[in-house]
Scaffold this motif. Structure first.
Motif, mmCIF file in Angstrom:
data_model
loop_
_atom_site.group_PDB
_atom_site.id
_atom_site.type_symbol
_atom_site.label_atom_id
_atom_site.label_comp_id
_atom_site.label_asym_id
_atom_site.label_seq_id
_atom_site.Cartn_x
_atom_site.Cartn_y
_atom_site.Cartn_z
ATOM 1 N N ASP A 169 0.845 -1.186 0.000
ATOM 2 C CA ASP A 169 0.000 0.000 0.000
ATOM 3 C C ASP A 169 0.884 1.240 0.000
ATOM 4 O O ASP A 169 1.913 1.283 0.683
ATOM 5 C CB ASP A 169 -0.891 0.035 1.251
ATOM 6 C CG ASP A 169 -1.855 -1.122 1.293
ATOM 7 O OD1 ASP A 169 -2.693 -1.210 0.395
ATOM 8 O OD2 ASP A 169 -1.748 -1.941 2.230
ATOM 9 N N ARG A 170 0.465 2.242 -0.746
ATOM 10 C CA ARG A 170 1.177 3.513 -0.773
ATOM 11 C C ARG A 170 0.721 4.341 0.416
ATOM 12 O O ARG A 170 -0.469 4.621 0.575
ATOM 13 C CB ARG A 170 0.890 4.247 -2.078
ATOM 14 C CG ARG A 170 1.630 5.544 -2.213
ATOM 15 C CD ARG A 170 1.398 6.144 -3.597
ATOM 16 N NE ARG A 170 1.943 7.456 -3.632
ATOM 17 C CZ ARG A 170 1.226 8.556 -3.681
ATOM 18 N NH1 ARG A 170 -0.084 8.489 -3.769
ATOM 19 N NH2 ARG A 170 1.795 9.736 -3.678
ATOM 20 N N VAL A 171 1.652 4.742 1.263
ATOM 21 C CA VAL A 171 1.345 5.555 2.432
ATOM 22 C C VAL A 171 1.383 7.023 2.068
ATOM 23 O O VAL A 171 0.481 7.786 2.419
ATOM 24 C CB VAL A 171 2.338 5.250 3.577
ATOM 25 C CG1 VAL A 171 2.087 6.150 4.763
ATOM 26 C CG2 VAL A 171 2.252 3.796 3.978
ATOM 27 N N SER A 172 2.424 7.441 1.382
ATOM 28 C CA SER A 172 2.556 8.809 0.877
ATOM 29 C C SER A 172 3.503 8.756 -0.314
ATOM 30 O O SER A 172 3.847 7.673 -0.786
ATOM 31 C CB SER A 172 3.077 9.751 1.974
ATOM 32 O OG SER A 172 4.419 9.453 2.283
ATOM 33 N N THR A 173 3.935 9.902 -0.783
ATOM 34 C CA THR A 173 4.823 9.944 -1.930
ATOM 35 C C THR A 173 6.116 9.212 -1.616
ATOM 36 O O THR A 173 6.817 9.559 -0.674
ATOM 37 C CB THR A 173 5.137 11.409 -2.305
ATOM 38 O OG1 THR A 173 3.915 12.088 -2.511
ATOM 39 C CG2 THR A 173 5.997 11.485 -3.554
ATOM 40 N N ARG A 174 6.373 8.124 -2.353
ATOM 41 C CA ARG A 174 7.581 7.319 -2.249
ATOM 42 C C ARG A 174 7.747 6.637 -0.895
ATOM 43 O O ARG A 174 8.853 6.343 -0.467
ATOM 44 C CB ARG A 174 8.804 8.159 -2.598
ATOM 45 C CG ARG A 174 8.734 8.658 -4.045
ATOM 46 C CD ARG A 174 9.874 9.514 -4.390
ATOM 47 N NE ARG A 174 11.052 8.643 -4.564
ATOM 48 C CZ ARG A 174 12.157 9.027 -5.123
ATOM 49 N NH1 ARG A 174 12.273 10.255 -5.567
ATOM 50 N NH2 ARG A 174 13.173 8.216 -5.252
ATOM 51 N N VAL A 175 6.642 6.392 -0.196
ATOM 52 C CA VAL A 175 6.647 5.633 1.057
ATOM 53 C C VAL A 175 5.580 4.544 0.931
ATOM 54 O O VAL A 175 4.425 4.845 0.631
ATOM 55 C CB VAL A 175 6.369 6.523 2.279
ATOM 56 C CG1 VAL A 175 6.337 5.704 3.548
ATOM 57 C CG2 VAL A 175 7.405 7.634 2.389
ATOM 58 N N PHE A 176 5.979 3.283 1.171
ATOM 59 C CA PHE A 176 5.084 2.149 0.980
ATOM 60 C C PHE A 176 5.044 1.277 2.228
ATOM 61 O O PHE A 176 6.022 1.196 2.970
ATOM 62 C CB PHE A 176 5.553 1.303 -0.216
ATOM 63 C CG PHE A 176 5.519 2.055 -1.506
ATOM 64 C CD1 PHE A 176 4.380 2.068 -2.285
ATOM 65 C CD2 PHE A 176 6.629 2.763 -1.940
ATOM 66 C CE1 PHE A 176 4.340 2.770 -3.473
ATOM 67 C CE2 PHE A 176 6.606 3.467 -3.129
ATOM 68 C CZ PHE A 176 5.455 3.477 -3.896
ATOM 69 N N LEU A 177 3.908 0.617 2.427
ATOM 70 C CA LEU A 177 3.733 -0.330 3.517
ATOM 71 C C LEU A 177 3.577 -1.723 2.927
ATOM 72 O O LEU A 177 2.671 -1.956 2.121
ATOM 73 C CB LEU A 177 2.505 0.020 4.355
ATOM 74 C CG LEU A 177 2.075 -1.006 5.394
ATOM 75 C CD1 LEU A 177 3.154 -1.174 6.458
ATOM 76 C CD2 LEU A 177 0.762 -0.597 6.027
ATOM 77 N N LEU A 178 4.463 -2.634 3.310
ATOM 78 C CA LEU A 178 4.380 -4.032 2.897
ATOM 79 C C LEU A 178 3.777 -4.808 4.062
ATOM 80 O O LEU A 178 4.336 -4.821 5.157
ATOM 81 C CB LEU A 178 5.758 -4.590 2.563
ATOM 82 C CG LEU A 178 6.623 -3.789 1.592
ATOM 83 C CD1 LEU A 178 7.955 -4.472 1.395
ATOM 84 C CD2 LEU A 178 5.918 -3.595 0.291
ATOM 85 N N SER A 179 2.630 -5.435 3.835
ATOM 86 C CA SER A 179 1.919 -6.142 4.895
ATOM 87 C C SER A 179 1.869 -7.630 4.601
ATOM 88 O O SER A 179 1.506 -8.028 3.496
ATOM 89 C CB SER A 179 0.486 -5.626 5.011
ATOM 90 O OG SER A 179 0.484 -4.241 5.188
ATOM 91 N N PRO A 180 2.207 -8.472 5.585
ATOM 92 C CA PRO A 180 2.082 -9.919 5.396
ATOM 93 C C PRO A 180 0.625 -10.323 5.223
ATOM 94 O O PRO A 180 -0.293 -9.550 5.476
ATOM 95 C CB PRO A 180 2.651 -10.496 6.699
ATOM 96 C CG PRO A 180 3.474 -9.407 7.281
ATOM 97 C CD PRO A 180 2.836 -8.132 6.843
ATOM 98 N N ALA A 181 0.414 -11.562 4.821
ATOM 99 C CA ALA A 181 -0.923 -12.049 4.503
ATOM 100 C C ALA A 181 -1.864 -12.005 5.694
ATOM 101 O O ALA A 181 -3.055 -11.780 5.537
ATOM 102 C CB ALA A 181 -0.842 -13.477 3.964
ATOM 103 N N ASP A 182 -1.373 -12.186 6.915
ATOM 104 C CA ASP A 182 -2.243 -12.236 8.079
ATOM 105 C C ASP A 182 -2.447 -10.876 8.750
ATOM 106 O O ASP A 182 -2.953 -10.800 9.859
ATOM 107 C CB ASP A 182 -1.695 -13.239 9.098
ATOM 108 C CG ASP A 182 -0.296 -12.867 9.562
ATOM 109 O OD1 ASP A 182 0.338 -12.004 8.941
ATOM 110 O OD2 ASP A 182 0.164 -13.465 10.549
ATOM 111 N N THR A 183 -2.072 -9.794 8.082
ATOM 112 C CA THR A 183 -2.194 -8.453 8.645
ATOM 113 C C THR A 183 -3.379 -7.732 8.026
ATOM 114 O O THR A 183 -3.532 -7.715 6.811
ATOM 115 C CB THR A 183 -0.912 -7.640 8.390
ATOM 116 O OG1 THR A 183 0.193 -8.359 8.903
ATOM 117 C CG2 THR A 183 -0.977 -6.285 9.041
ATOM 118 N N GLU A 184 -4.193 -7.127 8.872
ATOM 119 C CA GLU A 184 -5.344 -6.368 8.401
ATOM 120 C C GLU A 184 -5.009 -4.888 8.451
ATOM 121 O O GLU A 184 -4.555 -4.373 9.472
ATOM 122 C CB GLU A 184 -6.553 -6.646 9.284
ATOM 123 C CG GLU A 184 -7.781 -5.857 8.884
ATOM 124 C CD GLU A 184 -8.947 -6.078 9.836
ATOM 125 O OE1 GLU A 184 -9.990 -5.450 9.621
ATOM 126 O OE2 GLU A 184 -8.809 -6.859 10.788
#
Length: 145
Positions: free
Chosen positions: A112-127
């Motif tokens: 998921d894009r959090v802001s410009t050029r900052v991303f959140l990578l979430s594992p499968a079990d994370t909501e």
């Protein structure tokens, strides 16, 4: 900074470097503040072991594509990772995003894009819970009408 520049910075169209002049880097929070971070300032992970799985979040600010390994190692452990690409060249940043996209695809996570050029990578079990405000009630405490 003018209102058009502020709006452009908020939308991510221009870099907002004017706010950096307001921060003072010479402060210290006390003698124990040095032990709060890992030796590599680009990788910050909670020092205490989590009480239950899913209580840690890693942050990585890579300088080059070689730092993508730290992202992959954290994500493989099931740790959500915030990747800040603001200090990278655009070509290398694109390579890191491609690497992260393959990583989350292979491990069935999400990006998921959090802001410009900052991303959140979430594992499968994370909501991921949206921070959108709830519908306004007419009899709410902050109703000013």
């Amino acid at each position: 900074m003018g209102s058009v520049r502020k709006a452009s910075a908020w939308l991510g169209l221009v870099d907002d470097n004017d706010d950096e002049r307001y921060y003072d880097d010479d402060y210290s929070e006390g003698p124990d503040s040095e032990d709060a971070w890992v030796t590599d300032p680009r990788v910050k992970v909670a020092a205490d072991p989590p009480e239950e799985k899913g209580r840690r979040i890693g942050t990585v600010t890579p300088d080059s594509f070689r730092d993508a390994r730290a992202i992959g190692e954290l994500f493989r452990e099931g740790v959500p990772v915030i990747v800040n690409l603001t200090s990278m060249e655009p070509a290398d940043a694109k390579r890191v995003v491609d690497f992260a996209a393959g990583l989350v695809f292979g491990l069935r996570g999400s990006i998921d894009r959090v802001s410009t050029r900052v991303f959140l990578l979430s594992p499968a079990d994370t909501e991921i819970v949206s921070g959108a405000p709830a519908a306004h009630r007419s009899d709410g405490f902050f109703n000013q009408s």
